[in-house]
Design an enzyme around this catalytic site. Structure first.
Site, PDB file in Angstrom:
ATOM      1  CB  CYS A 184      87.636  29.646  37.415  1.00  0.00           C
ATOM      2  SG  CYS A 184      87.490  27.768  38.242  1.00  0.00           S
ATOM      3  CB  CYS A 196      81.350  24.033  45.324  1.00  0.00           C
ATOM      4  SG  CYS A 196      80.787  24.576  43.878  1.00  0.00           S
TER       5      CYS A 196
END
Length: 424
Positions: free
Chosen positions: A159, A353
Site C-alpha cells: 500500500c 484512485c
C-alpha cells in the site's frame, strides 16, 4: 433461511453487508461482526495525522445504520474461524454459526518484521485511525521543534499511496507554517522506482511523482530495505537491480512514518486450505475459497500475487473501487448459491484512485488494476485535491445512509467505462 456472516466493517465489509442484504432473500439473515463500533474512512488517515481532520470526522457509528437496514451487528473481536464446522469464535468464548461467510477483515500490520518499527517503536503510522490520531498528537509537538522527516514503505509493503500522500501533506502543512526550510524530507521505498505503486506504474505515475518530489525538494531512495530502526536513526540498505547490496544508509530523523507489510489476521492464520503462508485468504475468480465453498473474501485480506518480481519485495495493493467490484461479485455469487446455482460473477478489479498531495493531487485509472490493462490513465492538478475532499464527504455520507452504490454513481462511472462486474 440462510445466515450470511461478514467479518469486518471497513471499506469492504460495510458495502458487502449492504449489497448482500439487498440481494439476499427476505428470510435470510445478514450479520456483521467487527471489533470496532464505528466505520473509519481509512483514505483520510493522512489528514488526521497532521490534524487536518479529527478522528470523529471520518467515523460513522455502525449499530444504528445497520439496524435501520435490518442487518444484525455484533461488536466483538473474532478470535478464530472454524471452517470445518461453519462457526466463528468470538472473544467472549461464544460461537456464531454461518451458512456463508465473507472475510473482509482487512490486514494485520506486520510492524514486528522490522526491529524498532511502528507506533510501539520509533515511527508513526497512518494505517489505522487510532494510529493516525496518535501521529497527530506527535505532529503537534514536532512542529514546535522540527527536524528531519523520513516517509515511505518498508519491504513487503503493498500500500504505497498513503506514503506518497503523507509526504506531500506534511510538506504542505510545513510550508503553511513557514518552517519547511527547517525540515529535510527523505522518501524511502521498497519500490524499484518512484511511482511503481506495486502496480508496475499506471500511465505516467513514474514521471508525475518523480516531478512532484523534485518540485517539493524531497529526496528519494528506491529499492530500499529497512534493516532496523533506532531512536532517531533509520538503517536502510539500498540494493541494485539484481537485489545485491548497493549502499547502506544511516538516516537521521526526528519524525518517521513508514507503511508496513501486511499479513492476514490471527483469526484465520494457519488454516490449511483457507489462507496462504502470509495469512491472506485464498480465492478463485469468483471471490470464493477453493477449499471451503461457502467462504468468500473481499478487500485487503485476499491473496493476490505481486504484479512482478522486484529487487526488494513489493505486494499488489487492493484499492477502493477494486474492492467494491469484489463486493458486488461476491454478493451476486452468494445469491446464486442460495438459489442452488454455481457462482458466475467476476469483479472487474478496475481501479480509480485519487491521491491527495497537500494542495494538488494525482489521479489514475487502471482497467483492470492488475496488468495487462485495457486502459491506463494518470493526471495531476489541484482538481484532484478538491475531488479527494469531495469524495471523502460523499463516501462517508453513503455509509451514514446505508447505501452502497447509488444509481447516479453507477451511471456516472459507466460513462467512463468503469463498471464493477465483468461481462458474462
Amino acid at each position: 433461511m440462510a445466515r450470511i456472516v461478514i467479518l469486518g466493517a471497513g471499506i469492504g465489509g460495510v458495502p458487502m453487508a449492504l449489497e448482500m442484504k439487498h440481494l439476499a432473500r427476505k428470510e435470510d439473515e445478514v450479520c456483521v461482526i467487527s471489533d470496532s463500533p464505528t466505520f473509519h474512512f481509512v483514505p483520510s488517515n493522512p489528514w488526521v495525522a497532521v490534524k487536518w481532520r479529527k478522528p470523529d470526522d471520518i467515523k460513522v457509528e455502525l449499530a444504528p445504520m445497520l439496524k435501520k437496514k435490518g442487518i444484525n451487528f455484533i461488536n466483538q473481536k473474532v478470535t478464530r474461524v472454524h471452517p470445518d464446522r461453519n462457526q466463528v469464535e468470538l472473544a467472549d468464548g461464544s460461537n456464531v454459526d454461518y451458512d456463508y461467510l465473507v472475510i473482509a477483515t482487512g490486514p494485520k500490520l506486520a510492524f514486528e518484521e522490522v526491529p524498532g518499527f511502528g507506533p510501539h517503536g520509533h515511527t508513526q503510522s497512518v494505517c489505522h485511525v487510532d494510529h493516525a490520531a496518535e501521529a497527530g498528537e506527535f505532529w503537534d509537538e514536532f512542529v514546535k521543534d522540527p527536524g528531519p522527516i523520513i516517509v515511505g514503505s518498508v519491504q513487503g509493503a503493498s500500500c504505497f499511496g498513503p506514503a506518497y500522500e503523507y509526504a506531500f501533506i506534511a510538506d504542505s502543512d510545513l510550508r503553511k507554517r513557514e518552517i519547511r526550510d527547517r525540515v529535510p524530507i527523505t522518501f524511502v521505498t521498497s519500490e524499484p522506482y518512484i511511482g511503481h505503486l506495486g502496480l508496475g506504474g499506471v500511465g505516467d505515475t513514474k514521471g508525475l511523482l518523480e516531478g512532484e518530489l523534485r518540485q517539493h525538494h524531497i529526496k528519494a531512495i528506491t529499492n530500499a530495505k529497512v534493516d532496523r530502526i533506532e531512536k532517531g536513526v533509520m538503517h536502510v540498505i539500498e540494493v541494485d537491480e539484481k537485489g545485491q547490496e548497493k549502499q547502506k544508509h544511516e538516516l537521521p530523523f526526528k519524525h518517521a512514518m513508514m507503511i508496513p507489510a501486511f499479513k492476514g489476521v490471527d483469526a484465520v492464520a494457519g488454516i490449511e486450505g483457507l489462507v496462504n503462508p502470509r495469512g491472506f485468504v485464498l480465492i478463485d475468480e469468483y471471490q470464493r475459497n477453493p477449499t471451503f465453498k461457502n467462504i468468500y473474501s473481499v478487500g485487503v485480506c485476499v491473496a493476490i500475487p505481486p504484479v512482478e518480481a522486484t529487487p526488494v519485495p513489493t505486494g499488489s495493493p487492493k484499492t477502493g473501487y477494486m474492492i467494491e467490484s469484489m463486493v458486488t461479485a461476491t454478493a451476486h455469487n452468494i445469491r446464486e448459491q442460495l438459489d442452488g446455482k454455481e457462482p458466475s460473477h467476476k469483479g472487474t478489479w478496475n481501479a480509480l484512485c485519487l491521491a491527495d498531495l497537500g494542495d494538488t493531487g494525482v489521479a489514475f485509472i487502471a482497467r483492470p488494476q492488475i496488468p495487462p490493462r485495457n486502459v491506463t490513465w494518470a493526471s495531476k492538478g489541484r482538481w484532484v485535491h478538491l475531488a479527494k475532499i469531495a469524495f471523502e464527504k460523499y463516501f462517508i455520507r453513503k455509509i451514514r445512509k446505508g447505501i452502497s452504490e447509488p444509481f447516479y454513481e453507477r451511471l456516472g462511472l459507466r460513462l467512463m467505462g468503469i463498471v464493477r462486474l465483468k461481462k458474462s
